[in-house]
Design a protein around this motif. Structure first.
Motif, mmCIF file in Angstrom:
data_model
loop_
_atom_site.group_PDB
_atom_site.id
_atom_site.type_symbol
_atom_site.label_atom_id
_atom_site.label_comp_id
_atom_site.label_asym_id
_atom_site.label_seq_id
_atom_site.Cartn_x
_atom_site.Cartn_y
_atom_site.Cartn_z
ATOM 1 N N PHE A 191 1.065 -1.122 0.386
ATOM 2 C CA PHE A 191 -0.072 -0.198 0.157
ATOM 3 C C PHE A 191 0.923 1.228 -0.058
ATOM 4 N N THR A 192 0.743 2.321 -1.031
ATOM 5 C CA THR A 192 1.329 3.567 -1.034
ATOM 6 C C THR A 192 0.103 4.705 -0.718
ATOM 7 N N GLY A 193 -0.088 5.254 0.635
ATOM 8 C CA GLY A 193 -1.598 5.956 0.857
ATOM 9 C C GLY A 193 -2.405 5.162 0.146
ATOM 10 N N ASP A 194 -4.062 5.502 -0.035
ATOM 11 C CA ASP A 194 -5.332 4.460 -0.210
ATOM 12 C C ASP A 194 -4.776 3.513 -1.494
ATOM 13 N N GLN A 195 -4.102 3.843 -2.216
ATOM 14 C CA GLN A 195 -3.714 2.994 -3.780
ATOM 15 C C GLN A 195 -2.957 1.815 -3.288
ATOM 16 N N ALA A 196 -3.337 0.282 -3.991
ATOM 17 C CA ALA A 196 -2.417 -0.800 -3.729
ATOM 18 C C ALA A 196 -1.720 -0.872 -4.913
ATOM 19 N N ILE A 197 -0.546 -1.371 -4.863
ATOM 20 C CA ILE A 197 0.177 -1.393 -5.499
ATOM 21 C C ILE A 197 0.720 -2.300 -6.266
ATOM 22 N N LYS A 198 -0.209 -3.686 -6.843
ATOM 23 C CA LYS A 198 0.196 -4.905 -7.395
ATOM 24 C C LYS A 198 1.118 -5.601 -7.802
ATOM 25 N N SER A 199 1.576 -6.206 -7.791
ATOM 26 C CA SER A 199 2.855 -6.943 -8.204
ATOM 27 C C SER A 199 2.551 -6.533 -9.909
ATOM 28 N N ARG A 200 3.245 -6.705 -10.736
ATOM 29 C CA ARG A 200 3.086 -6.051 -12.036
ATOM 30 C C ARG A 200 2.982 -7.756 -12.869
ATOM 31 N N ASP A 201 2.333 -7.316 -13.502
ATOM 32 C CA ASP A 201 2.049 -8.336 -15.059
ATOM 33 C C ASP A 201 2.737 -7.952 -16.167
ATOM 34 N N LYS A 202 3.221 -8.537 -16.657
ATOM 35 C CA LYS A 202 3.987 -8.024 -18.326
ATOM 36 C C LYS A 202 3.413 -7.685 -18.710
ATOM 37 N N ILE A 203 2.814 -6.299 -19.711
ATOM 38 C CA ILE A 203 2.243 -5.563 -20.311
ATOM 39 C C ILE A 203 2.578 -5.508 -22.200
ATOM 40 N N GLN A 204 1.722 -6.235 -22.907
ATOM 41 C CA GLN A 204 2.440 -6.757 -24.196
ATOM 42 C C GLN A 204 1.506 -6.019 -24.931
ATOM 43 N N VAL A 205 1.756 -5.040 -25.178
ATOM 44 C CA VAL A 205 1.251 -4.122 -26.131
ATOM 45 C C VAL A 205 1.048 -4.098 -27.472
ATOM 46 N N ARG A 206 0.016 -4.061 -28.298
ATOM 47 C CA ARG A 206 -0.313 -4.515 -29.714
ATOM 48 C C ARG A 206 0.546 -3.083 -30.453
ATOM 49 N N ALA A 207 1.033 -2.883 -32.116
ATOM 50 C CA ALA A 207 0.769 -2.668 -32.702
ATOM 51 C C ALA A 207 -0.302 -1.469 -32.914
ATOM 52 N N ILE A 208 -0.483 -0.624 -33.130
ATOM 53 C CA ILE A 208 -1.468 -0.320 -33.555
ATOM 54 C C ILE A 208 -0.753 1.627 -34.977
ATOM 55 N N THR A 209 -1.567 1.938 -35.997
ATOM 56 C CA THR A 209 -1.234 3.032 -36.294
ATOM 57 C C THR A 209 -1.959 4.008 -37.038
ATOM 58 N N GLY A 210 -1.865 5.168 -37.157
ATOM 59 C CA GLY A 210 -2.754 6.407 -37.182
ATOM 60 C C GLY A 210 -1.772 7.358 -36.532
ATOM 61 N N GLN A 211 -3.024 8.879 -37.529
ATOM 62 C CA GLN A 211 -2.224 10.353 -36.891
ATOM 63 C C GLN A 211 -1.258 10.391 -35.487
ATOM 64 N N PHE A 212 -1.763 9.595 -34.729
ATOM 65 C CA PHE A 212 -1.522 10.380 -33.651
ATOM 66 C C PHE A 212 0.183 9.718 -33.312
ATOM 67 N N THR A 213 -0.086 8.570 -34.200
ATOM 68 C CA THR A 213 1.076 7.867 -34.441
ATOM 69 C C THR A 213 2.297 8.096 -35.337
ATOM 70 N N LYS A 214 1.458 8.744 -36.106
ATOM 71 C CA LYS A 214 2.565 9.918 -36.662
ATOM 72 C C LYS A 214 3.418 10.709 -36.239
ATOM 73 N N PHE A 215 2.753 11.323 -35.402
ATOM 74 C CA PHE A 215 2.492 12.944 -34.340
ATOM 75 C C PHE A 215 4.020 11.769 -33.313
ATOM 76 N N ARG A 216 3.787 11.334 -33.422
ATOM 77 C CA ARG A 216 4.706 10.604 -31.732
ATOM 78 C C ARG A 216 6.255 10.278 -32.643
ATOM 79 N N LYS A 217 5.984 9.401 -33.602
ATOM 80 C CA LYS A 217 7.266 9.311 -34.257
ATOM 81 C C LYS A 217 7.956 10.632 -34.749
#
Length: 479
Positions: A23-49
């Protein structure tokens, strides 16, 4: 529309005392699950690039630029000088660096008030480097489904080869990052030669290992954990929000109730909203949240969920914008206001501070002059002619990036004479202590103590000049 942007308390209501959660304050910090991010394209991706490439070019390219025969940007700590193109800053100029930090802070405040944590999603080094590491991971191990499948597979020579390749590329990129970063504090061309010929020294190898390891861990392993738990910006960003701040939000009234349906089906007849509950917005999220649960401080406003949702809306024939950049006022059906008092205040403060910084930089005098009275038992001496003589220590510093000759003079009295070296040649960064004596006819003194002004002028450019005031001491009564 709802009255407010929906939020969700993600703290667990009940946690077993012996569980792996903290616990940190009133927030529970859970053990981390690995995040596998799916690729996506679009106008905002172009801005990020675009933002990522800009950061890459500035970071990796600037350290290799030469300017007037020296490295364009070099923070030379041992010599206590900071070269920024044609400007050299010294410890006494650190106020200008403080002004720059204040400008960056107010710039971040203004950006946050305008569009929330958008800095994090597009140009923050942690995000950009994490996305690069994720791109390397995708090239080596495949797309999201392939990576999830690989994680579940038992250990095998193929899996070992893929993992070793991925981590080797991560380490190589982390090493390049570390070399470049250190190259802003020591000449990078010589640094690269010294590193790979094992002549860099223990200090250089320590920092090389440290920054390589930190980059490898932060961008390769910790990833979103840095944004969620280590970055203080995530904790205080909401203080700068107002009801017109643009944030990534899910239109709950339009989207609920969620549920799958055939493309030809009428969602109203089925009692469904526009959300088809495909969970694609969750799969593309680099911090692993579900934006449909409401505004969460973990959101870095990268807009990947917007692109994912819009692509689904296009496929099912619904209007885009189920997830979008919006504000609390817009959710209420009101008009969005760009100009509001606090935002205008930030912009005005930025303009004033930036103008002040530019003025100070372009009027910076590349020579420093200090005058100390000579130390001795007598404040003055009377020579054989009856003239009054005072001794001074002149300290001259060449703050320019090239050697220079300075001409010393003094003013304040008629028939003043300087005894000593009045032509001083200094290398870049050199400091010289010049003892001189000033002789003034006694009849030209109006009082016991009067001001005297010392001046130095660069021999090559008369506009480069500095002046310092001191006192000339004489007898109590005028002769």
């Amino acid at each position: 529309m709802g009255d407010k942007i929906p939020t969700k308390n993600i703290a667990s209501p009940e946690v077993e005392p012996n569980s792996a959660e903290m616990f940190t304050g009133d927030q529970a910090i859970k053990s981390r699950d690995k995040i596998q991010v799916r690729a996506i394209t679009g106008q905002f991706t172009k801005f990020r690039k675009m933002g990522g490439w800009l950061l890459f070019v500035v970071f990796f390219g600037t350290s290799w630029l030469n300017w007037n025969g020296h490295q364009a940007v070099l923070w030379d700590i041992p010599n206590r000088q900071f070269n920024i193109f044609s400007i050299t800053l010294w410890p006494q100029d650190l106020m200008l660096l403080s002004m720059l930090l204040v400008i960056c802070a107010f710039g971040l405040f203004a950006i946050t008030m305008f569009a929330g944590r958008i800095w994090c999603g597009y140009t923050c080094p942690q995000t950009v480097w994490t996305f690069i590491f994720m791109w390397i991971e995708k090239q080596v191990e495949g797309d999201r489904n392939a990576r999830i499948k690989l994680d579940k597979q038992p250990f095998s020579p193929k899996k070992l080869a893929l993992r070793l390749t991925k981590h080797a590329l991560w380490l190589a990129f982390a090493l390049a990052t570390a070399i470049t970063f250190i190259g802003y504090f020591t000449p990078i061309r010589q640094l690269v030669i010294d590193i790979f010929t094992f002549n860099a020294g223990n200090t250089a190898y320590f920092w090389l290992g440290f920054f390589t390891l930190m980059t490898y861990l932060n961008a390769g392993w910790l990833r979103e954990q840095v944004c969620i738990y280590m970055c203080p910006y995530a904790r205080f960003q909401a203080v700068m929000f107002d009801k017109d701040t643009l944030i990534v939000s899910y239109d709950e009234e339009r989207g609920e109730n969620r549920g799958p349906r055939k493309k030809s089906a009428d969602p109203k007849e089925l009692g469904l909203g526009d959300c088809v509950d495909c969970s694609l917005c969750v799969q593309v999220c680099p911090v692993g949240i579900d934006i449909r649960d409401g505004l969460q401080y973990e959101c870095i406003a990268c807009a990947k969920c917007i692109e994912a949702c819009d692509s689904v809306m296009d496929k099912v024939g619904y209007d885009r914008g189920l997830i979008s950049y919006t504000s609390e006022h817009q959710l209420k059906g009101n008009e969005w206001k760009l100009l509001r008092p606090r935002f205008i205040g930030y912009i005005v403060a930025l303009i004033v501070m930036f103008s002040a910084l530019m003025y100070n930089l372009f009027t910076l005098i590349p020579v420093d002059l200090e005058v100390d009275r000579g130390r001795g038992a007598n404040l003055f001496r009377e020579n054989f002619k009856g003239d009054i003589e005072n001794s001074y220590n002149i300290r001259i510093m060449n703050k320019s990036q090239h050697a220079e000759t300075y001409i010393l003079s003094a003013s304040g009295f008629e028939d003043l004479i300087i005894i000593g070296d009045t032509k001083i040649h200094l290398q870049s960064g050199e400091i010289s202590q010049v003892p001189v004596s000033v002789v003034v006819p006694a009849q030209n003194l109006a009082s016991r103590s009067e001001p005297i002004y010392f001046n130095v002028v660069a021999d090559s450019d008369e506009t480069i000049t500095a002046e310092s005031e001191s006192r000339f001491m004489g007898p109590r009564h005028r002769r």
